[in-house]
Write a protein that holds these residues in place. Structure first.
Motif, short mmCIF file in Angstrom:
data_model
loop_
_atom_site.label_atom_id
_atom_site.label_comp_id
_atom_site.label_asym_id
_atom_site.label_seq_id
_atom_site.Cartn_x
_atom_site.Cartn_y
_atom_site.Cartn_z
N LEU A 247 -19.94 -11.25 -19.81
CA LEU A 247 -19.27 -10.79 -21.04
C LEU A 247 -20.11 -11.15 -22.26
N THR A 248 -20.60 -12.38 -22.30
CA THR A 248 -21.40 -12.83 -23.44
C THR A 248 -22.73 -12.10 -23.51
N GLY A 249 -23.37 -11.93 -22.36
CA GLY A 249 -24.64 -11.20 -22.33
C GLY A 249 -24.49 -9.76 -22.76
N MET A 250 -23.35 -9.13 -22.41
CA MET A 250 -23.10 -7.75 -22.84
C MET A 250 -22.83 -7.69 -24.35
N ALA A 251 -22.07 -8.68 -24.85
CA ALA A 251 -21.81 -8.74 -26.29
C ALA A 251 -23.11 -8.95 -27.07
N ALA A 252 -23.99 -9.80 -26.53
CA ALA A 252 -25.27 -10.05 -27.19
C ALA A 252 -26.11 -8.77 -27.24
N ALA A 253 -26.13 -8.03 -26.15
CA ALA A 253 -26.91 -6.80 -26.11
C ALA A 253 -26.40 -5.79 -27.14
#
Length: 480
Positions: A247-253
């Motif tokens: 979830l965090t990696g997708m938000a960062a992207a």
């Protein structure tokens, strides 16, 4: 798959340690940190760049293997008024200690990732940082990059904030304990919500066509100075925890794409030929794959305890090859921004103590939320990051593979000629008499050469150990 342990002891252990030392030399693994790097670390410890925002009132907790002390992430989960959830995810802020261009930074670019050997760890940063002041250990105040991601009732992200903050973890938890307390209903709400949010995010993964391969992992574990090999089947809590990181990696992207500068973890969609080969493999393994069923849906229906399914899952990993890092700046967003297994744009940003690129992703996201231009030192480093990370990742994969090979050979060196039960999990397309066999007892995955006959993919097979050479780190089997 049940766990099967093997011990390296007595006569086998001493040569194994020697072989591991030789392996580190062969792979040019960094040794002790140079004096100037250690001195730079001491200066940083004495005067870190601490954030102004105090978030030590958030009762964060970490979830890691019991022996881990380099703790990158801590979380707190809660319900939002009116429905939905709030995920607060603190990531160790390595930049509070590492100055661009200083010895610590230069050494991190040389090491790229933390390397894990059975007898020691080769860290990305000095342990005074990675296992001390910068680690989110319980009870100590730490600088962190604090993500706040609000979700709706279905688990979809509706808003994202990221800022520097001082945080304090309250508890260091492990996967077995987390699973047990959630299952028996004794977990406090902040932890119990991991199951609720994790399951919602898994449903969304299904909806967008993402894939999480549930392949039992072969790993080396150490207990009381003795090495063992183990097949570790993941728990549901492993998957739920991974969903928070995803979830965090997708938000960062998404933040980086919107801002026009970033470093993404990308994976192209597998070519039709690769999928076609996988369909032929499924047919050979008697895995029912109707044409109307998407690949991701089929994968989620498989049971890794079933030999035919295990073999097919092993073949599925071939579709995940080719992942890399894609960088961009100045608003020039690349054509490929997605990771095929995630089925969405994705970035590595949650493990900066152990992986170089995550420190840069954090800076880019912080700048994006603040509406600022990324720091010059970040933009200057972007062009070289993909190759640095590719080289470092390749070395890490080689270390992992060769360490397992060494331990297998040391465990089996006195058992050449013995018979074992195994399952053929891979067969070479051009040479079907050669492939890979997986034993459950002992926990071995090794090459098998079958002479002139094609190996029976996915079938149980009685095999004979023909070679176990710790010096060459090789184990070979043949059909009995």
């Amino acid at each position: 798959m049940p766990r099967r342990h093997l011990r390296v002891s007595g006569a086998a252990e001493a040569p194994l340690r020697g072989a591991l030392c030789e392996l580190r030399t062969k792979l040019e693994v960094p040794g002790a940190f140079p004096a100037d790097v250690l001195a730079d670390a001491e200066r940083a410890l004495a005067d870190p760049r601490l954030p102004a925002h105090d978030a030590t009132d958030i009762p964060l907790f970490t979830i890691d293997p019991p022996t881990s002390v380099d703790l990158d992430q801590a979380m707190h989960l809660s319900r939002r008024q009116g429905g939905g959830f709030r995920v607060r995810y603190a990531i160790a802020d390595v930049a509070a200690y590492v100055t661009p261009g200083a010895p610590l930074d230069t050494e991190a670019h040389r090491r790229v990732t933390t390397l894990y050997f059975p007898d020691e760890k080769v860290p990305l940063h000095p342990t005074s940082l990675s296992e001390g002041a910068a680690s989110l250990l319980p009870g100590q105040d730490c600088p962190a990059v604090l993500w706040t991601i609000d979700l709706d009732t279905e688990g979809r992200a509706v808003s994202t904030d990221v800022r520097r903050a001082l945080v304090r973890s309250r508890a260091k938890l492990d996967y077995d304990g987390v699973q047990r307390t959630i299952d028996d209903g004794t977990a406090e709400e902040a932890l119990a919500l991991l199951g609720d949010i994790g399951r919602l995010r898994e449903r969304l993964e299904v909806e967008r066509g993402g894939i999480s391969l549930n392949v039992p992992e072969q790993e080396i574990v150490e207990q009381n100075g003795v090495y063992e090999l183990d097949f570790r089947a993941t728990l549901p809590a492993d998957g739920w925890n991974a969903q928070i990181s995803l979830l965090t990696g997708m938000a960062a992207a998404e933040l980086m794409i919107q801002s026009g500068a970033g470093v993404l973890r990308t994976l192209p969609t597998a070519p039709d030929g690769a999928v076609g080969r996988l369909r032929r493999t499924a047919k050979a393994l008697k895995v029912d794959w109707p044409h109307h069923v998407p690949y991701a849906e089929l994968v989620r229906s498989l049971d890794p305890r079933e030999p035919h399914h295990t073999a097919f899952l092993q073949e599925c990993t071939t579709l995940l090859r080719g992942a890399g890092y894609t960088v961009f700046s100045g608003g020039d967003v690349p054509d490929l921004t997605t990771h095929a297994a995630v089925a969405a744009p994705y970035a590595h940003c949650t493990a900066p103590l152990r992986r170089l690129v995550d420190r840069y992703a954090a800076e880019l996201c912080l700048a994006a939320v603040a509406g600022d231009e990324p720091p010059e030192w970040v933009l200057a480093a972007l062009p070289d990051l993909p190759k640095e990370m590719a080289d470092g990742t390749r070395r890490g994969n080689t270390v992992e593979r060769e360490c397992v090979d060494l331990v297998e050979a040391a465990l089996l060196k006195d058992r050449v000629g013995e018979l074992f039960d195994g399952v053929v999990v891979d067969v070479q397309e051009r040479e079907p008499s050669v492939g890979t066999v997986q034993l459950t007892d002992p926990a071995i995955v090794a090459r098998i050469e079958g002479g002139t006959d094609a190996l029976p993919l996915g079938e149980r097979l009685r095999v004979r150990l023909t070679q176990a050479d710790p010096g060459a780190a090789e184990v070979r089997f043949a059909p009995a």
